[in-house]
Design a protein around this motif. Sequence first.
Motif, PDB file in Angstrom:
ATOM      1  N   UNK C 289       0.843  -1.202   0.000  1.00  0.00           N
ATOM      2  CA  UNK C 289       0.000   0.000   0.000  1.00  0.00           C
ATOM      3  C   UNK C 289       0.881   1.255   0.000  1.00  0.00           C
ATOM      4  N   UNK C 290       1.994   1.191   0.709  1.00  0.00           N
ATOM      5  CA  UNK C 290       2.932   2.321   0.737  1.00  0.00           C
ATOM      6  C   UNK C 290       3.439   2.631  -0.675  1.00  0.00           C
ATOM      7  N   UNK C 291       3.515   1.601  -1.493  1.00  0.00           N
ATOM      8  CA  UNK C 291       4.016   1.789  -2.854  1.00  0.00           C
ATOM      9  C   UNK C 291       2.963   2.261  -3.847  1.00  0.00           C
ATOM     10  N   UNK C 292       1.734   2.468  -3.398  1.00  0.00           N
ATOM     11  CA  UNK C 292       0.699   2.980  -4.304  1.00  0.00           C
ATOM     12  C   UNK C 292       0.447   4.442  -3.964  1.00  0.00           C
ATOM     13  N   UNK C 293       1.007   5.348  -4.747  1.00  0.00           N
ATOM     14  CA  UNK C 293       0.907   6.767  -4.395  1.00  0.00           C
ATOM     15  C   UNK C 293      -0.540   7.222  -4.138  1.00  0.00           C
ATOM     16  N   UNK C 294      -1.492   6.670  -4.901  1.00  0.00           N
ATOM     17  CA  UNK C 294      -2.875   7.115  -4.741  1.00  0.00           C
ATOM     18  C   UNK C 294      -3.496   6.644  -3.422  1.00  0.00           C
ATOM     19  N   UNK C 295      -2.977   5.568  -2.868  1.00  0.00           N
ATOM     20  CA  UNK C 295      -3.630   4.952  -1.712  1.00  0.00           C
ATOM     21  C   UNK C 295      -2.772   4.928  -0.453  1.00  0.00           C
ATOM     22  N   UNK C 296      -1.565   5.409  -0.593  1.00  0.00           N
ATOM     23  CA  UNK C 296      -0.607   5.407   0.505  1.00  0.00           C
ATOM     24  C   UNK C 296      -1.192   6.085   1.754  1.00  0.00           C
ATOM     25  N   UNK C 297      -1.931   7.168   1.543  1.00  0.00           N
ATOM     26  CA  UNK C 297      -2.426   7.948   2.686  1.00  0.00           C
ATOM     27  C   UNK C 297      -3.345   7.144   3.588  1.00  0.00           C
ATOM     28  N   UNK C 298      -3.878   6.031   3.089  1.00  0.00           N
ATOM     29  CA  UNK C 298      -4.744   5.226   3.955  1.00  0.00           C
ATOM     30  C   UNK C 298      -3.954   4.672   5.137  1.00  0.00           C
ATOM     31  N   UNK C 299      -2.634   4.624   5.018  1.00  0.00           N
ATOM     32  CA  UNK C 299      -1.799   4.134   6.114  1.00  0.00           C
ATOM     33  C   UNK C 299      -1.679   5.150   7.260  1.00  0.00           C
ATOM     34  N   UNK C 300      -2.217   6.337   7.056  1.00  0.00           N
ATOM     35  CA  UNK C 300      -2.157   7.340   8.118  1.00  0.00           C
ATOM     36  C   UNK C 300      -3.206   7.101   9.197  1.00  0.00           C
ATOM     37  N   UNK C 367     -12.703   9.734   0.252  1.00  0.00           N
ATOM     38  CA  UNK C 367     -13.639   9.634  -0.874  1.00  0.00           C
ATOM     39  C   UNK C 367     -12.924   9.747  -2.220  1.00  0.00           C
ATOM     40  N   UNK C 368     -11.789  10.435  -2.217  1.00  0.00           N
ATOM     41  CA  UNK C 368     -11.014  10.506  -3.464  1.00  0.00           C
ATOM     42  C   UNK C 368     -10.424   9.121  -3.772  1.00  0.00           C
ATOM     43  N   UNK C 369      -9.982   8.444  -2.720  1.00  0.00           N
ATOM     44  CA  UNK C 369      -9.426   7.103  -2.917  1.00  0.00           C
ATOM     45  C   UNK C 369     -10.506   6.105  -3.334  1.00  0.00           C
ATOM     46  N   UNK C 370     -11.712   6.294  -2.840  1.00  0.00           N
ATOM     47  CA  UNK C 370     -12.809   5.415  -3.271  1.00  0.00           C
ATOM     48  C   UNK C 370     -13.016   5.547  -4.781  1.00  0.00           C
ATOM     49  N   UNK C 371     -13.013   6.775  -5.252  1.00  0.00           N
ATOM     50  CA  UNK C 371     -13.169   7.045  -6.686  1.00  0.00           C
ATOM     51  C   UNK C 371     -12.035   6.377  -7.472  1.00  0.00           C
ATOM     52  N   UNK C 372     -10.836   6.459  -6.922  1.00  0.00           N
ATOM     53  CA  UNK C 372      -9.687   5.874  -7.632  1.00  0.00           C
ATOM     54  C   UNK C 372      -9.725   4.347  -7.617  1.00  0.00           C
ATOM     55  N   UNK C 373     -10.186   3.783  -6.509  1.00  0.00           N
ATOM     56  CA  UNK C 373     -10.317   2.321  -6.489  1.00  0.00           C
ATOM     57  C   UNK C 373     -11.336   1.866  -7.537  1.00  0.00           C
ATOM     58  N   UNK C 374     -12.377   2.660  -7.728  1.00  0.00           N
ATOM     59  CA  UNK C 374     -13.377   2.281  -8.737  1.00  0.00           C
ATOM     60  C   UNK C 374     -12.728   2.126 -10.107  1.00  0.00           C
ATOM     61  N   UNK C 375     -11.835   3.042 -10.410  1.00  0.00           N
ATOM     62  CA  UNK C 375     -11.186   2.983 -11.721  1.00  0.00           C
ATOM     63  C   UNK C 375     -10.360   1.699 -11.854  1.00  0.00           C
ATOM     64  N   UNK C 376      -9.801   1.259 -10.725  1.00  0.00           N
ATOM     65  CA  UNK C 376      -8.992   0.039 -10.766  1.00  0.00           C
ATOM     66  C   UNK C 376      -9.881  -1.199 -10.847  1.00  0.00           C
ATOM     67  N   UNK C 377     -10.956  -1.193 -10.069  1.00  0.00           N
ATOM     68  CA  UNK C 377     -11.866  -2.344 -10.090  1.00  0.00           C
ATOM     69  C   UNK C 377     -12.429  -2.558 -11.497  1.00  0.00           C
ATOM     70  N   UNK C 378     -12.803  -1.463 -12.160  1.00  0.00           N
ATOM     71  CA  UNK C 378     -13.447  -1.600 -13.471  1.00  0.00           C
ATOM     72  C   UNK C 378     -12.508  -2.234 -14.494  1.00  0.00           C
ATOM     73  N   UNK C 379     -11.203  -2.080 -14.261  1.00  0.00           N
ATOM     74  CA  UNK C 379     -10.235  -2.671 -15.196  1.00  0.00           C
ATOM     75  C   UNK C 379      -9.888  -4.102 -14.825  1.00  0.00           C
ATOM     76  N   UNK C 380     -10.253  -4.483 -13.594  1.00  0.00           N
ATOM     77  CA  UNK C 380      -9.947  -5.850 -13.170  1.00  0.00           C
ATOM     78  C   UNK C 380     -11.052  -6.780 -13.670  1.00  0.00           C
ATOM     79  N   UNK C 381     -10.861  -8.050 -13.445  1.00  0.00           N
ATOM     80  CA  UNK C 381     -11.870  -9.004 -13.905  1.00  0.00           C
ATOM     81  C   UNK C 381     -13.116  -9.028 -13.034  1.00  0.00           C
TER      82      UNK C 381
END
Lengths: 199, 256, 454
Positions: C289-300, C367-381
């Motif tokens: 998670x630390x290596x994902x710039x978009x989601x790293x902040x969740x570790x705070x 909520x910004x990270x939720x939006x970004x996860x959506x973009x990743x989920x849609x590309x996954x299977x």
Amino acid sequence: MLSRQKILGQIRANKPPELPSPIVPFFNENEGKINAVEKFGEVLRFVGGSFYELPAGETNPNAWLVRELKRLFPAAKSVVSSLSLGMETQTITPETDTSVLEGIDLAVLYGEIAVAENAAIWLPEAQMPHRAVPFITQYLVLVVKKESFVRNMHEAYQLIPKQNQTYGVFISGPSKTADIEQSLVIGAHGARGLTVFVV
Amino acid sequence: MKIALFVPCYVDQFYPQVGIATLQLLEKLGCEVEFPLGQTCCGQPMANSGCEQDSVGTYHQFVRTFADYDHIVTPSGSCAYHVKKHFDIIEQTPAVRKVRENTFELIQFITDVLKVTHIGGTFAHQVGLHLSCHGQRGLHLANASEITPERGGQVSQILSTIGGLTLTNLTRNDECCGFGGSFCVTEEAVSARMGIDRLGDHLRNGTEILTGGDVSCLMHMEGIIRRQRWPIKVMHVAEILNQTLQSTTTIPKTLC
Amino acid sequence: MSHSDLAEKFNTDFDKTTWHDESLWFVRQKRDRAVFQVEEFQELRELGSQIKDHTLSKLDYYLEQFEANAQANGVVVHWAADAHEHNQIVLDIIKKSGESCLVKSKSMLTEECHLNPFLEKNGVEVVDTDLGERIIQFLDQPPSHIVMPAIHLKKEEIGEVFHKHLGTAKGMSDPQQLTEAARQHLRQKFMAAKVALSGVNFAVAETGGIVVCTNEGNADLGIDLANVHIASMGIEKVIPTLEHLAVFTRLLARSAIGQPITSYTSHFTKPRQGTQMHVVIVDNGRTAQLGRPDFRASLKCIRCGACMNTCPVYRRSGGHSYDATVPGPIGAILSPNIDLKKHSSLPFASTLCGSCSDVCPVKIDIHVQLYKWRQIVSKSGDYSASKRLAMNVLGRVLERPQIYGRIGKVARRMLQITPHALSHAAALNPWAKARELPQPPAESFKEWYGKNRK
Ligand code: SF4
């Protein structure tokens, strides 16, 4: 040790470029405006504790304390104290057996720092006859000197030495829980009551 | 000052009266407004569903349509927010940057750009204002209840200048209504429940007319109101302002 | 099951949903009152956020500093790359001590690692000592909230559980009496247990000590009476100094439950004379998670739970609808990192209203990270193929104004002539289960404009 290297290695590979560490101010612009003792008392009552100040004109704090303790805890049989109160107390040491600790009714201990903003009192191991005493006792009394009050946690931590800490706890009010339907119940596992005396 | 009106896709199709009110309101405020015909949508439906890539074409179409204007005004806080916040995935050409900077939610445009803070007229009803999250939190059109106990904000400020109008004092001032774009169908149960609760607050506190700056939230709540046959009427804030603002006010010609 | 399926089930009980929503809203209001009393609260949030950002950017350094100081204090430090390794380390420590009972205070990390079932399988009795945790342990349920694990249960249900497990009177449901029963029951456990496990709220690098915050005092009671203390912490729990700790002690309890501080903020730095203290530092996906710039902040995250209490979806779907160790908004951005397939519906369990980000004491842009996860989920299977296609088609229509205009008109016309029963059939149109569709107007704005302005 393998995992240690692996974890640290991954952190080094994945961490962002260094970001600055902010300077934490003391937030004490209101110095003077707040009466720390008064504020402390107010917050302590809010978190379920009770609060007594040495009455003006009282010249013998020890006698006052003993009087008050007898008045407030008439049924307390097993009393533990780190203060020389001149009352009958039980001797507890770090080696004391659990079965003895279990029977403690009242513990009277010195608090080293009292924080006005949240009614927290700093109780380091040096003030505890045994680490479990402040928790296992049915009722806890903390005695704090008037000079020991600070406004907030920033000031409090500045007074705590960074070296040679063993164990210490900020205690704010009695043990409590709201785990059943959000209704507040005092006396979960730790002390059922916290009384603070200012001398 | 060249002003373009952007009427989001579903407003165009289902709520033309909101587009009309917005246009007339801006005209009464002395603006010359054009409605570029190439416009479709801001791309939010795809992007919020996680298909940002599918909205890239729509983003470009939006920029092509509006790049020549000084201001792009829309009666939808959500769309304005989307353009400002999420058009960051396409190349930031000067045109893209210009469009993102100059897209405004209607009330924000009126108060911040036109500097009109007083509408006046009368509207003798109790009005319940729905603070749409994207406008409130995204565009900072009103205070967030997590940050400060002070309520208020630009839309309630401007509504409070209308004679006879009382604003409902809600128990929960800024709770989300549950529309949430695709959320309203993928999470149908929670979405409907949120809408019911939001309207319950309005009903208990006496709202006659429900208003807001986002047609999407209003459409969702209107759907519930009509199903439940609750005695609340729904109007976009542009409709109320357009109705109370009688004639052209004196906006300095230099502005418009 | 997806979040929406579980949420729909939850919502079939209208009154219980109301009750759940109001219980949590009550906590949110307590939080507001506590927070608004502190003038500098927004500054503290910013400081909390910056301290965490800084620490994450030098995480290796602070962990090593923490380790060295802890070791100098006589603490044994262990490192675990994943849940299994963590569990094994804990089991080994217990085995070496020759004991077979563990008293445990709240630790979301051990939930994440599924420590309890692992230890039980290996013959260790685990007693959760936090009241809420004990209740759900009796019920064999996971926590539904990270701060109030049994918030989904009514007092009558808890009375029933205690009747069965603790022999309290049937029908007794007074919280005061139930708590007293638990106190008596757990005191016996505390007296007997020789090994105690706690979570870690903060690990202070400069002192090598850990800090545990509780209201009940259960962590201290367990640890102070035991001979072995095991503390489990995620790598993100470390902070540099006591000055920084001051900021977090001001943020945590106010955000979590509206108290100015927890009843007990305990600093464990050295083991008690003649006893052992172990700290297990766990990764379990955090370095990724630390290596994902978009989601790293969740570790705070400091696990205050405020984002759950404020979330209008959480309040109306319950913690179990997230089917994840950490529920609510923060859970919805942490869980996909652990198992994208299992948790693919969570980023969509939000209206993106942003209340979570505004309430978060360390300013995580949830909520910004939720939006970004959506973009990743849609590309996954793990994204519905029909929805994927629909979005693609929609995108192509919306980039072509002429086609869009024609389709819009046809759609509106269709809606006008379709019988209500069909257009509102719940099976075909989820919108219409509880809502009417908008009434299609005779002409679109575009058509009106063409007639009236040009
Ligand atoms: S994300 Fe923020 S609000 Fe949510 S639990 Fe973590 S610290 Fe608290």
